[in-house]
Design a protein around this motif. Structure first.
Motif, PDB file in Angstrom:
ATOM      1  N   VAL A 291      43.171 -42.455  -7.242  1.00  0.00           N
ATOM      2  CA  VAL A 291      41.920 -41.518  -7.216  1.00  0.00           C
ATOM      3  C   VAL A 291      42.646 -40.089  -7.138  1.00  0.00           C
ATOM      4  O   VAL A 291      42.078 -39.331  -8.026  1.00  0.00           O
ATOM      5  N   THR A 292      43.667 -39.933  -6.818  1.00  0.00           N
ATOM      6  CA  THR A 292      44.320 -38.728  -6.858  1.00  0.00           C
ATOM      7  C   THR A 292      44.855 -38.285  -8.057  1.00  0.00           C
ATOM      8  O   THR A 292      44.650 -37.265  -8.862  1.00  0.00           O
ATOM      9  N   GLN A 293      45.259 -39.348  -8.752  1.00  0.00           N
ATOM     10  CA  GLN A 293      45.713 -39.133 -10.523  1.00  0.00           C
ATOM     11  C   GLN A 293      44.483 -38.735 -11.219  1.00  0.00           C
ATOM     12  O   GLN A 293      44.499 -37.781 -12.043  1.00  0.00           O
ATOM     13  N   ILE A 294      43.501 -39.260 -10.817  1.00  0.00           N
ATOM     14  CA  ILE A 294      42.092 -38.997 -11.712  1.00  0.00           C
ATOM     15  C   ILE A 294      41.609 -37.690 -11.408  1.00  0.00           C
ATOM     16  O   ILE A 294      41.260 -37.007 -12.272  1.00  0.00           O
ATOM     17  N   GLN A 295      41.780 -37.378 -10.060  1.00  0.00           N
ATOM     18  CA  GLN A 295      41.120 -35.850  -9.647  1.00  0.00           C
ATOM     19  C   GLN A 295      41.910 -35.100 -10.325  1.00  0.00           C
ATOM     20  O   GLN A 295      41.672 -33.836 -10.785  1.00  0.00           O
ATOM     21  N   LYS A 296      43.329 -35.167 -10.293  1.00  0.00           N
ATOM     22  CA  LYS A 296      44.366 -34.088 -11.115  1.00  0.00           C
ATOM     23  C   LYS A 296      44.050 -34.045 -12.453  1.00  0.00           C
ATOM     24  O   LYS A 296      44.041 -32.851 -13.113  1.00  0.00           O
ATOM     25  N   TYR A 297      43.723 -35.207 -13.034  1.00  0.00           N
ATOM     26  CA  TYR A 297      43.297 -35.122 -14.696  1.00  0.00           C
ATOM     27  C   TYR A 297      41.982 -34.352 -14.875  1.00  0.00           C
ATOM     28  O   TYR A 297      42.060 -33.663 -15.890  1.00  0.00           O
ATOM     29  N   ILE A 298      40.932 -34.859 -14.103  1.00  0.00           N
ATOM     30  CA  ILE A 298      39.822 -33.952 -14.020  1.00  0.00           C
ATOM     31  C   ILE A 298      40.071 -32.466 -14.116  1.00  0.00           C
ATOM     32  O   ILE A 298      39.281 -31.607 -14.726  1.00  0.00           O
TER      33      ILE A 298
ATOM     34  N   VAL B 198      36.313 -48.715 -18.837  1.00  0.00           N
ATOM     35  CA  VAL B 198      36.073 -47.368 -18.941  1.00  0.00           C
ATOM     36  C   VAL B 198      35.720 -46.700 -17.337  1.00  0.00           C
ATOM     37  O   VAL B 198      35.074 -47.349 -16.639  1.00  0.00           O
ATOM     38  N   VAL B 199      36.275 -45.696 -16.999  1.00  0.00           N
ATOM     39  CA  VAL B 199      36.000 -45.037 -15.820  1.00  0.00           C
ATOM     40  C   VAL B 199      35.258 -44.008 -16.141  1.00  0.00           C
ATOM     41  O   VAL B 199      35.542 -43.041 -16.714  1.00  0.00           O
ATOM     42  N   ILE B 200      34.162 -43.675 -15.259  1.00  0.00           N
ATOM     43  CA  ILE B 200      33.205 -42.514 -15.699  1.00  0.00           C
ATOM     44  C   ILE B 200      33.356 -41.567 -14.459  1.00  0.00           C
ATOM     45  O   ILE B 200      32.935 -42.065 -13.121  1.00  0.00           O
ATOM     46  N   ALA B 201      33.720 -40.347 -14.606  1.00  0.00           N
ATOM     47  CA  ALA B 201      33.725 -39.242 -13.322  1.00  0.00           C
ATOM     48  C   ALA B 201      32.362 -38.469 -13.606  1.00  0.00           C
ATOM     49  O   ALA B 201      32.177 -37.736 -14.441  1.00  0.00           O
TER      50      ALA B 201
ATOM     51  N   LYS C 179      31.955 -36.616 -17.022  1.00  0.00           N
ATOM     52  CA  LYS C 179      30.451 -36.224 -17.344  1.00  0.00           C
ATOM     53  C   LYS C 179      29.691 -35.049 -16.434  1.00  0.00           C
ATOM     54  O   LYS C 179      30.167 -35.095 -15.267  1.00  0.00           O
ATOM     55  N   LYS C 180      29.609 -33.938 -17.254  1.00  0.00           N
ATOM     56  CA  LYS C 180      29.214 -32.790 -16.268  1.00  0.00           C
ATOM     57  C   LYS C 180      27.757 -33.138 -15.524  1.00  0.00           C
ATOM     58  O   LYS C 180      27.229 -33.895 -16.106  1.00  0.00           O
ATOM     59  N   VAL C 181      27.311 -31.998 -14.837  1.00  0.00           N
ATOM     60  CA  VAL C 181      26.113 -32.301 -14.043  1.00  0.00           C
ATOM     61  C   VAL C 181      25.065 -32.177 -15.031  1.00  0.00           C
ATOM     62  O   VAL C 181      23.855 -32.698 -14.880  1.00  0.00           O
ATOM     63  N   ASP C 182      25.214 -31.565 -16.408  1.00  0.00           N
ATOM     64  CA  ASP C 182      24.178 -31.435 -17.121  1.00  0.00           C
ATOM     65  C   ASP C 182      24.034 -32.659 -18.353  1.00  0.00           C
ATOM     66  O   ASP C 182      23.199 -32.632 -19.105  1.00  0.00           O
ATOM     67  N   GLY C 183      24.792 -33.518 -17.817  1.00  0.00           N
ATOM     68  CA  GLY C 183      25.001 -34.896 -18.427  1.00  0.00           C
ATOM     69  C   GLY C 183      25.916 -34.841 -19.904  1.00  0.00           C
ATOM     70  O   GLY C 183      26.083 -35.871 -20.622  1.00  0.00           O
ATOM     71  N   LYS C 184      26.319 -33.667 -20.103  1.00  0.00           N
ATOM     72  CA  LYS C 184      27.323 -33.623 -21.252  1.00  0.00           C
ATOM     73  C   LYS C 184      28.461 -34.171 -20.848  1.00  0.00           C
ATOM     74  O   LYS C 184      29.122 -34.056 -19.571  1.00  0.00           O
ATOM     75  N   GLN C 185      29.161 -34.658 -22.053  1.00  0.00           N
ATOM     76  CA  GLN C 185      30.385 -35.481 -21.700  1.00  0.00           C
ATOM     77  C   GLN C 185      31.627 -34.600 -22.133  1.00  0.00           C
ATOM     78  O   GLN C 185      31.533 -34.156 -23.366  1.00  0.00           O
ATOM     79  N   LEU C 186      32.761 -34.660 -21.376  1.00  0.00           N
ATOM     80  CA  LEU C 186      33.973 -34.055 -22.188  1.00  0.00           C
ATOM     81  C   LEU C 186      34.762 -35.172 -22.814  1.00  0.00           C
ATOM     82  O   LEU C 186      34.187 -36.304 -22.617  1.00  0.00           O
ATOM     83  N   PRO C 187      35.486 -34.756 -23.778  1.00  0.00           N
ATOM     84  CA  PRO C 187      35.925 -35.837 -24.628  1.00  0.00           C
ATOM     85  C   PRO C 187      36.721 -36.965 -23.730  1.00  0.00           C
ATOM     86  O   PRO C 187      37.547 -36.657 -22.559  1.00  0.00           O
ATOM     87  N   GLY C 188      36.437 -38.172 -24.185  1.00  0.00           N
ATOM     88  CA  GLY C 188      36.951 -39.375 -23.243  1.00  0.00           C
ATOM     89  C   GLY C 188      38.618 -39.158 -23.787  1.00  0.00           C
ATOM     90  O   GLY C 188      39.115 -38.686 -24.590  1.00  0.00           O
ATOM     91  N   LYS C 189      39.436 -39.846 -22.613  1.00  0.00           N
ATOM     92  CA  LYS C 189      40.895 -40.040 -22.790  1.00  0.00           C
ATOM     93  C   LYS C 189      41.427 -41.021 -22.279  1.00  0.00           C
ATOM     94  O   LYS C 189      41.109 -41.743 -21.095  1.00  0.00           O
TER      95      LYS C 189
END
Length: 606
Positions: free
Chosen positions: A310-317, A370-373, A287-297
Motif C-alpha cells: 500500500v505504501t508503494q501505491i501511495q507513493k506512486y499516486i 488491475v488495481v484501481i485507486a 481515478k479522480k473524484v470527477d470520474g476521470k482517469q489518469l493514464p494507467g501504469k
DNA sequence: TTGAAGTTGACAACGGGGAC
DNA sequence: GTCCCCGTTGTCAACTTCAA
C-alpha cells in the motif's frame, strides 16, 4: 585552440570511423561517439574539448569546404577560407557521408566470401534448426524470418549477412519493413513473456538480465504491439457510472489500523510465493473524484506485506498527482483486467490475501490484474479545509477566469506541497553552497570549469538529493551536469592547468563530464614526455598506404591497383611528396584526382 | 487477423549569423 | 578564424491507425 595536429586527429578519427559512425543509428548514439572522440583528443593533447565542440569543429570544416567548392564553381555563395584551402582536397570526396550502397557492398563482400561460407552453410543446413541457434539482428526474433531475403530460416538457409542491423536504408523489396525493438528489464510482463517464449522456442539463449536489441518482421511486430495494446485498452475504459461516482464504494484505508497491529505479517509465508522476490506486476489506474482517469501504469511492486504494498501505491499516486496525499484520500480495489464491474475492495489484510490468490490464478492463465485507486477529495476538503482552502480557491479562480491570471505569478508558500517546500529549501542550500563570487551566480565548479546552475538545474539537483542519487556536494548523474553545457565565458584560465594537474595525479582519462560519477576509468595515460612521439604517425608500407586510401575513397580498387608498380619502382610513402606528373604518368596514375589524393594522404606522414 | 502505411517525438546534422 | 547560439531539416525508432 584547435591546432593542426588536433584537427588532423579529429578528421582521421571521423574518417576511419565513418562506417561505424553511421551504423550507430539515431538517439544519443552519435553524441556518445563525439564525446568519445573528444576524449581521445583530450587524452593525447591534454585538452578539455567536449563532444559538442568536436562535432562543431568538424562540421565547421565541412562548412568551409562547401564554401570553397562553391567558390571554385564561381557560385556567389562561395567563399575562400583558410580551412577551405587546407582541407578542400581531402573533403571533396565527402568521406563523412553515409555510405549509400552499404547493403550492396555487403552483398559484394558476401560474393567474395562465398566459397568460404559455402561449407559452413552446408553444415548449417544439416543442423537441426532448434539446436542452439544464436540470434542474429538480421532475423526476426519472433519467427526466424530473414529480414533481408524473407526466407524462413527454420527450414531454409540464406546467404544474407544477418549481422547487419536492418534499417530503413537497407530494406529490400522482399522485406520492405523491419522493426527494431529493445528488450528492457522494466518492460511489460506480457511483452517479456512473448520474447522469452520465442527465446525458448528457438534456443537463442538471450541474456534477459540486461537490455538487448532485436528485430521483428511486420507480422511479429504487430503481434508484439497488440499485446500491450490489450492492456492499454483496459486502462482507457470509461467509467460506467454517469454520476461520476466511483465504481467501487470508497473505503478509507487505514494502514496503521489494519496492518500496524499485524506489522509485517508476511503473506508469502502463508501462501505460495508469487515469485522469487515477492513482487507482483499489475496495472494501476488512478481515478479522480470527477470520474476521470489518469493514464494507467504497469507497475511491479514488492508484495511481501500489505503495508509495503500500500505504501508503494501511495507513493506512486503522489508522484502521479504531484502532491502528497493522505491514506484517507483514496480507496483501493482490484479486478481482472478483462472483467467488467466494480471489482473487489482492497482495504485490509484479508482483502490483500484474496488479491494475491486472484493474482496467482490470473498469472497462471496469463491474464492481468488491475488495481484501481479511487480518489476521494470530499474527505480531504473536510479534514484539510483550512489548509487547502487557498489552494482550491486559487484553482477555481484559475478555471473561471484563467485569462486574468498572470502566467508568471509567484506561487504562495501556503500553496506549496510539503515536497515542494523541501525542494525549495534544498535549492536555497545549493545556492549558498555553490555561490560563485567570480560569476556572482551559483556555479558548479569542477576541474576548474564553472557550470552555471540555472533554476532548472538546481531543481533537478534537489530532486536528485531527494532520490538519494546526489548530495549537496555531489552533483547528480544527469547529462545536463556536463561540462559541454558550460559556456566558453565560464571557462577560467586555470581550467587547463587544473585538468592537467588532476590527470597527473590520477591516471585517468580526463573526459568532458565534470561530475565525479562521469569520470570513467580508462587506460592510463602515456607519460607526458611521449606525447610528441605519439602524435607522429608511423610511416606505413606502400601497400598499407594505398589500401588505406582505397578504403577511404570508397573501396573501389582505384588505388590498390598501383601497389605492384609502386613496389617495382621502389617508391615508399616518403618519396611520394617528390613525385611529379611525369613520375605519376610512368606509374600509371593517370587521373589528376588520384594524384592529388595520393599526395595529400602522404602529407600526413611528413 | 494481418500486413503495411501513417504519425509522432527525439535527436543529430546543417546552415546562418553574431560576438570576440 | 573560432566559438557559440538558434532555427530548420532529415533520420530513426516507437507507436498508432488503416485496409484487405
Amino acid at each position: 585552440m584547435w591546432t593542426d595536429d588536433k584537427v588532423r586527429m579529429l578528421i582521421d578519427e571521423r574518417k576511419e570511423g565513418n562506417a561505424h559512425y553511421h551504423s550507430l543509428g539515431g538517439g544519443n548514439c552519435k553524441r556518445a561517439w563525439w564525446i568519445s572522440t573528444a576524449g581521445k583528443i583530450n587524452q593525447r593533447f591534454k585538452t578539455v574539448y567536449t563532444g559538442r565542440q568536436a562535432s562543431e569543429k568538424f562540421h565547421g570544416i565541412v562548412k568551409d569546404c562547401r564554401s570553397m567548392e562553391l567558390s571554385i564553381i564561381k557560385d556567389p555563395r562561395g567563399k575562400i577560407t583558410r580551412n577551405g584551402e587546407r582541407y578542400y582536397l581531402e573533403f571533396r570526396n565527402k568521406f563523412w557521408k553515409k555510405p549509400r550502397l552499404q547493403f550492396q557492398r555487403s552483398q559484394t563482400q558476401l560474393q567474395r566470401q562465398r566459397s568460404q561460407t559455402q561449407q559452413q552453410q552446408q553444415r548449417d543446413q544439416n543442423r537441426h534448426f532448434f539446436s542452439m541457434v544464436k540470434y542474429e539482428i538480421g532475423t526476426c526474433y519472433g519467427c526466424r524470418k530473414c529480414i533481408y531475403c524473407g526466407c524462413d530460416l527454420n527450414t531454409e538457409v540464406c546467404k544474407c549477412d544477418k549481422t547487419i542491423k536492418p534499417k530503413l536504408s537497407n530494406r529490400t523489396k522482399v522485406v520492405p519493413h523491419s522493426f527494431s525493438q529493445n528488450f528492457e528489464l522494466n518492460m511489460l510482463l506480457c511483452k517479456k513473456t512473448f520474447i522469452q517464449e520465442r527465446d525458448t522456442l528457438y534456443s537463442y539463449n538471450s541474456n534477459f538480465k540486461k537490455r538487448f536489441i532485436f528485430t521483428f518482421c511486420s507480422t511479429c511486430n504487430s503481434q508484439f504491439q497488440r499485446i500491450s495494446n490489450k492492456t492499454k485498452t483496459i486502462t482507457k475504459e470509461k467509467p460506467t457510472n454517469s454520476n461520476n461516482e466511483s465504481i467501487i464504494s470508497p473505503v478509507i484505508i487505514d494502514v496503521d489500523k489494519f496492518v500496524g497491529s499485524q506489522d509485517m505479517c508476511s503473506i508469502s509465508s502463508e501462501n505460495e510465493s508469487i515469485d522469487q522476490h515477492d513482487e507482483i506486476s499489475f496495472t494501476l489506474i488512478v481515478k479522480k473524484v470527477d470520474g476521470k482517469q489518469l493514464p494507467g501504469k504497469w507497475l511491479t511492486f514488492d508484495a511481501s506485506t500489505f503495508k509495503k504494498f500500500v505504501t508503494q501505491i501511495q507513493k506512486y499516486i503522489e508522484t502521479m498527482i504531484g502532491e502528497e496525499i493522505d491514506q484517507a484520500e483514496y480507496s483501493l480495489a482490484f479486478k481482472s483486467a478483462k472483467s467488467n464491474g466494480g471489482g473487489l475492495e482492497l482495504s485490509e489484510l484479508k482483502d490483500f490475501e484474496k488479491f494475491l490468490i486472484e493474482y496467482k490464478k490470473l498469472f497462471k492463465m496469463k491474464k492481468e490484474i488491475v488495481v484501481i485507486a479511487n480518489m476521494n477529495r470530499k474527505i480531504v476538503k473536510k479534514k484539510k479545509r483550512k489548509q487547502v482552502e487557498e489552494e482550491i480557491l486559487e484553482s477555481d479562480e484559475e478555471e473561471n477566469d484563467s485569462k486574468k491570471k498572470k502566467v508568471n505569478s509567484i506561487p504562495k508558500v501556503s500553496g506549496l506541497t510539503p515536497h515542494q517546500k523541501v525542494i525549495g529549501k534544498l535549492v536555497s542550500e545549493l545556492r549558498e553552497q555553490w555561490h560563485c563570487s567570480q560569476d556572482n551566480v551559483p556555479c558548479y565548479v569542477a576541474l576548474g570549469i564553472h557550470l552555471k546552475l540555472t533554476a532548472k538545474l538546481l531543481a533537478m539537483w534537489a530532486e536528485s538529493i531527494m532520490d538519494g542519487t546526489a548530495t549537496i556536494e555531489i552533483a547528480p548523474t544527469h547529462p545536463d551536469f556536463a561540462v559541454q553545457h558550460a559556456t566558453k565565458n565560464n571557462l577560467h584560465s586555470s581550467a587547463t592547468l587544473m585538468a592537467s594537474q588532476i590527470s597527473q595525479m590520477y591516471p585517468i582519462q580526463p573526459i568532458q563530464y565534470i561530475s565525479p560519477q562521469y569520470c570513467m576509468v580508462r587506460e592510463p595515460l602515456a607519460p607526458v614526455s611521449n606525447f610528441s612521439a605519439i602524435s607522429q604517425l608511423p610511416i606505413p608500407s606502400i601497400e598499407e598506404f594505398l589500401k588505406k586510401i582505397d578504403k577511404d575513397e570508397g573501396d573501389n580498387g582505384d588505388f590498390v591497383q598501383f601497389i605492384d608498380v609502386f613496389n617495382e619502382q621502389n617508391i615508399s610513402v616518403k618519396h611520394i611528396k617528390d613525385l611529379d606528373d611525369n613520375d605519376f604518368q610512368i606509374l600509371g596514375v593517370k587521373t589528376i584526382g588520384w594524384r592529388k589524393t595520393i599526395k595529400a594522404a602522404a602529407k600526413r606522414y611528413e
